[in-house]
Design an enzyme around this catalytic site. Structure first.
Site, PDB file in Angstrom:
ATOM      1  N   GLY A   1      -1.830  -4.772  -3.556  1.00  0.00           N
ATOM      2  CA  GLY A   1      -1.072  -3.554  -3.263  1.00  0.00           C
ATOM      3  C   GLY A   1       0.384  -3.734  -3.651  1.00  0.00           C
ATOM      4  N   GLY A   2       1.229  -3.990  -2.665  1.00  0.00           N
ATOM      5  CA  GLY A   2       2.678  -4.044  -2.848  1.00  0.00           C
ATOM      6  C   GLY A   2       3.139  -4.878  -4.045  1.00  0.00           C
TER       7      GLY A   2
ATOM      8  N   GLU B   1     -11.202  -6.685   1.912  1.00  0.00           N
ATOM      9  CA  GLU B   1      -9.828  -6.459   2.354  1.00  0.00           C
ATOM     10  C   GLU B   1      -9.790  -6.383   3.877  1.00  0.00           C
ATOM     11  OE1 GLU B   1      -7.326  -4.636  -1.071  1.00  0.00           O
ATOM     12  OE2 GLU B   1      -8.028  -3.054   0.238  1.00  0.00           O
TER      13      GLU B   1
ATOM     14  N   GLY C   1      -0.725  -4.878   3.794  1.00  0.00           N
ATOM     15  CA  GLY C   1       0.653  -4.408   3.968  1.00  0.00           C
ATOM     16  C   GLY C   1       1.373  -5.058   5.137  1.00  0.00           C
TER      17      GLY C   1
ATOM     18  N   ASN D   1      -3.537  -1.867  -6.856  1.00  0.00           N
ATOM     19  CA  ASN D   1      -3.701  -0.563  -6.212  1.00  0.00           C
ATOM     20  C   ASN D   1      -2.310  -0.057  -5.873  1.00  0.00           C
ATOM     21  OD1 ASN D   1      -4.186   1.602  -4.580  1.00  0.00           O
ATOM     22  ND2 ASN D   1      -5.179   0.466  -2.928  1.00  0.00           N
ATOM     23  N   TRP D   2      -1.876   0.944  -6.610  1.00  0.00           N
ATOM     24  CA  TRP D   2      -0.504   1.427  -6.428  1.00  0.00           C
ATOM     25  C   TRP D   2      -0.367   2.415  -5.273  1.00  0.00           C
ATOM     26  CZ3 TRP D   2       1.739   2.299 -12.057  1.00  0.00           C
ATOM     27  CH2 TRP D   2       1.969   1.037 -12.628  1.00  0.00           C
ATOM     28  N   LYS D   3      -1.479   2.776  -4.652  1.00  0.00           N
ATOM     29  CA  LYS D   3      -1.437   3.707  -3.519  1.00  0.00           C
ATOM     30  C   LYS D   3      -0.598   4.944  -3.907  1.00  0.00           C
ATOM     31  CE  LYS D   3      -2.366  -0.216  -0.617  1.00  0.00           C
ATOM     32  NZ  LYS D   3      -2.314  -0.863   0.665  1.00  0.00           N
TER      33      LYS D   3
ATOM     34  N   SER E   1      -2.106  -8.401   1.282  1.00  0.00           N
ATOM     35  CA  SER E   1      -0.863  -9.177   1.154  1.00  0.00           C
ATOM     36  C   SER E   1      -0.935 -10.292   0.123  1.00  0.00           C
ATOM     37  CB  SER E   1      -0.430  -9.736   2.525  1.00  0.00           C
ATOM     38  OG  SER E   1      -0.143  -8.676   3.404  1.00  0.00           O
TER      39      SER E   1
ATOM     40  N   GLU F   1      -7.695   2.509   3.859  1.00  0.00           N
ATOM     41  CA  GLU F   1      -6.808   3.644   4.157  1.00  0.00           C
ATOM     42  C   GLU F   1      -7.557   4.960   4.037  1.00  0.00           C
ATOM     43  OE1 GLU F   1      -3.706   2.467   1.462  1.00  0.00           O
ATOM     44  OE2 GLU F   1      -3.236   0.780   2.774  1.00  0.00           O
TER      45      GLU F   1
ATOM     46  N   HIS G   1     -11.599   2.386   0.183  1.00  0.00           N
ATOM     47  CA  HIS G   1     -10.430   1.636   0.674  1.00  0.00           C
ATOM     48  C   HIS G   1     -10.239   1.915   2.171  1.00  0.00           C
ATOM     49  CE1 HIS G   1      -6.319   0.296   1.251  1.00  0.00           C
ATOM     50  NE2 HIS G   1      -6.500  -0.451   0.174  1.00  0.00           N
TER      51      HIS G   1
HETATM   52  P1  13P Z   1      -1.036  -5.139   0.086  1.00  0.00           P
HETATM   53  O1  13P Z   1      -1.217  -6.122  -1.053  1.00  0.00           O
HETATM   54  O2  13P Z   1       0.228  -4.345  -0.014  1.00  0.00           O
HETATM   55  O3  13P Z   1      -1.240  -5.814   1.415  1.00  0.00           O
HETATM   56  O4  13P Z   1      -2.205  -4.050  -0.047  1.00  0.00           O
HETATM   57  C1  13P Z   1      -3.491  -4.492  -0.207  1.00  0.00           C
HETATM   58  C2  13P Z   1      -4.374  -3.342  -0.547  1.00  0.00           C
HETATM   59  O5  13P Z   1      -4.626  -2.485   0.275  1.00  0.00           O
HETATM   60  C3  13P Z   1      -4.917  -3.275  -1.908  1.00  0.00           C
HETATM   61  O6  13P Z   1      -5.903  -2.305  -2.009  1.00  0.00           O
END
Ligand code: 13P
Length: 253
Positions: A232-233, A165, A171, A9-11, A211, A97, A95
């Site tokens: 994510g990251g 999640e 994050g 997920n590149w956000k 994470s 967020e 998600h």
């Molecule tokens: P991180 O891997 O950066 O913690 O993000 C997780 C995420 O929200 C994937 O959708």
């Protein structure tokens, strides 16, 4: 046997040009990774470049959100048929967020998952508790509500993938321990069995997100009910994401 899924997920990161570059690198790196479904979800604006870069490779492309209507007066929104026409195959829905900053609810998750399935795409539906909810001992109750109100109607559809999640792990660099993840994944599978039957529960892919890094994925995926990761990251860098894909395959072979 459930085929593992590793989804990135590149956000709100990467322009179309950057996305194309990263996916071209990634496709080379994972050319030999079989037995794992690999999905990358860039921002909407990068979807055409991502699909183009991934053509003919093992990498599938997904969107990060969608609207539940096929079309309409919804300024700024994107409908699933628009995503499908670009060649994307997955859509992340619900998600945390989106829930936290953009008013996503279990009810809208339910409608979005329905829209994604109706278009023949695969929803990656997210659930998870906040730190406050975990500390109050409400983790399983929150997850049960999110599943009953947002996903229950769709559990029998094979295309559905669920991602657990924990919000406190996103994050923050604070991954859930493999035991914490397994406890929740086992609970989600049991709940699925109750709502949709054991065969559906046995076939449902449940990903862990929060994470995930190359050095944490193996222990998480060693747990029997963890079927992959939503990253994510660590998915923004082709080498680190490819490493996660390799570890996932090694763990479930
Ligand atoms: P991180 O891997 O950066 O913690 O993000 C997780 C995420 O929200 C994937 O959708």
């Amino acid at each position: 046997m459930r085929t593992p899924v590793i989804a990135g997920n590149w956000k709100m990161y990467k322009t179309a040009r950057e996305a194309g570059e990263t996916i071209r690198l990634l496709c080379d790196l994972v050319a030999d990774v079989s037995g794992v479904e690999i999905v990358v979800c860039p921002p909407f604006t990068a979807l055409p470049a991502a699909v183009e870069a991934a053509r003919g490779s093992r990498v599938a492309v997904g969107a990060q959100d969608c609207h539940w209507e096929k079309a309409g007066a919804f300024t700024g929104e994107v409908a699933v048929p628009m995503i499908a026409e670009l060649g994307a195959s997955h859509v992340i829905v619900g998600h945390s967020e989106r829930r936290q900053y953009f008013g996503e609810t279990d009810a809208t998750v339910d409608k979005k998952v329905e829209a994604v399935l109706a278009a023949g795409l695969c929803p990656i539906a997210c659930v998870g508790e906040t730190l406050k909810e975990r500390e109050a001992g409400q983790t399983l109750a929150v997850l049960e509500r999110q599943v009953r109100d947002g996903l229950a109607r769709h559990l029998g559809t094979r295309a559905l993938v669920v991602a657990y999640e924990p919000v406190w792990a996103i994050g923050t660099g604070k991954t859930a321990t493999p035991a914490q993840a397994q406890e929740v994944h086992a609970f989600l599978r049991k709940l699925t069995a109750k709502l949709a039957g054991q065969p559906v529960a046995d076939g449902l892919r449940i990903l862990y997100g929060g994470s995930v890094k190359p050095d944490t994925i193996s222990a998480l995926m060693a747990e029997p009910d963890v079927d992959g990761g939503l990253v994510g990251g660590a998915s923004l860098d082709a080498a680190s994401f490819a490493k996660i894909c390799f570890c996932a395959r090694a763990q479930k072979q």
